[in-house]
Enzyme design. Structure first.
Site, PDB file in Angstrom:
ATOM      1  N   THR A   1      41.388  -2.345  36.760  1.00 24.46           N
ATOM      2  CA  THR A   1      41.844  -3.252  35.707  1.00 24.46           C
ATOM      3  C   THR A   1      41.759  -2.485  34.398  1.00 24.46           C
ATOM      4  OG1 THR A   1      41.625  -5.477  34.768  1.00 24.46           O
ATOM      5  CG2 THR A   1      39.571  -4.321  35.295  1.00 24.46           C
TER       6      THR A   1
ATOM      7  N   VAL B   1      33.262   3.520  36.498  1.00 23.62           N
ATOM      8  CA  VAL B   1      33.393   3.229  35.069  1.00 23.62           C
ATOM      9  C   VAL B   1      34.593   3.990  34.520  1.00 23.62           C
ATOM     10  CG1 VAL B   1      32.312   3.310  32.817  1.00 23.62           C
ATOM     11  CG2 VAL B   1      30.910   2.897  34.853  1.00 23.62           C
ATOM     12  N   LYS B   2      35.505   3.228  33.932  1.00 19.80           N
ATOM     13  CA  LYS B   2      36.723   3.838  33.380  1.00 19.80           C
ATOM     14  C   LYS B   2      36.453   4.334  31.972  1.00 19.80           C
ATOM     15  CE  LYS B   2      41.178   2.255  34.658  1.00 19.80           C
ATOM     16  NZ  LYS B   2      42.184   1.191  34.572  1.00 19.80           N
ATOM     17  N   ILE B   3      36.716   5.616  31.770  1.00 22.62           N
ATOM     18  CA  ILE B   3      36.546   6.230  30.450  1.00 22.62           C
ATOM     19  C   ILE B   3      37.910   6.760  29.999  1.00 22.62           C
ATOM     20  CG2 ILE B   3      35.337   8.021  29.120  1.00 22.62           C
ATOM     21  CD1 ILE B   3      33.299   6.201  30.356  1.00 22.62           C
TER      22      ILE B   3
END
Ligand code: E4P
Length: 244
Positions: A41, A98-100
């Site tokens: 997402t 975790v999206k960075i």
């Protein structure tokens, strides 16, 4: 064998299909249907879905999806704050990636943060990547045993008038020495992108539910498809009461 028989069906593909979205019901449906192998997402999708409480949404998703990767994105312009958010998201569940984003909004590189977090063992999804230089930079700092998704936005690359396929092929070559760093074909624009990604050996593609629905048509007989289309035009003209 007819050409239709050579078109693979979704269930026969090697590529892992992730579902991209922020609608909880769609996420539950996709999970229960069993076809997708992960979820992604982003803050834009979440805003469009009307989500106001980030962590409440994240926990609801993670209550349902316990055994497949779920990517949740940090959002801030300060890397210290992104670091803090990354740990909070990471601690929600063992299946969180975790999206960075590859930079902040000032175009400052997130590479030092990526190095730090992946060095601490967090599973990351590096997002908004569009150049091979960015892929190489990420590759350099990931530990050899890192678990990470490298999200190259092939659809946005295509939107800019460039063919994403050779770029994705080269990205695969760059990442090959670290098998835990998997290339993710992000932002597909049409169902055919799933097959393009499959054909080059891309391990993951994330698709919205509407693109996934179209992909159920893989191998459909084109005469039948043509007739259905003619009937659609005819019925809609009738329903609308058009006259010429
Ligand atoms: C991937 O993780 C992203 O959420 C997504 O693919 C972005 O797609 P877009 O280019 O359609 O915004």
């Amino acid at each position: 064998m007819s050409p239709e028989d050579q078109i693979p069906r979704l269930r026969d593909l090697r590529i892992k299909i992730f579902s991209d979205g922020a609608d909880l019901d769609s996420i539950i449906d996709a999970y229960q249907a069993g076809l997708v192998k992960g979820f992604t997402t982003n803050p834009t999708l979440m805003a469009k879905a009307g989500i106001t409480h980030y962590l409440t949404f994240a926990r609801e998703v993670l209550r349902v999806v316990t055994d497949l990767p779920v990517s949740l994105e940090v959002f801030d312009d300060e890397f210290d704050e992104m670091y803090r958010q990354a740990h909070i998201l990471n601690d929600l569940a063992p299946n969180v990636y975790v999206k960075i984003p590859i930079t902040n909004t000032k175009a400052e590189s997130a590479i030092p943060l990526i190095a730090k977090l992946s060095g601490e063992g967090l599973k990351l999804n590096i997002t908004a990547i569009m150049t091979l230089a960015q892929v190489r930079d990420v590759f350099e700092v990931l530990p050899d045993d890192a678990k990470a998704f490298i999200s190259v936005f092939a659809g946005r690359i295509a939107d800019s008038g460039r063919d994403p396929v050779p770029i994705m092929q080269e990205a695969l070559d760059v990442l090959r020495p670290k098998p835990g760093a998997e290339l993710l074909w992000a932002s597909p624009r049409e169902a055919l992108n799933i097959l393009q990604a499959e054909w080059i050996g891309c391990p993951i593609i994330t698709v919205t539910p509407d693109v996934l629905k179209k992909a159920q048509l893989f191998g459909k007989d084109l005469d039948e498809f043509s007739l259905e289309t003619v009937k659609m035009f005819y019925n809609d003209a009738k329903k609308s009461g058009f006259r010429i």
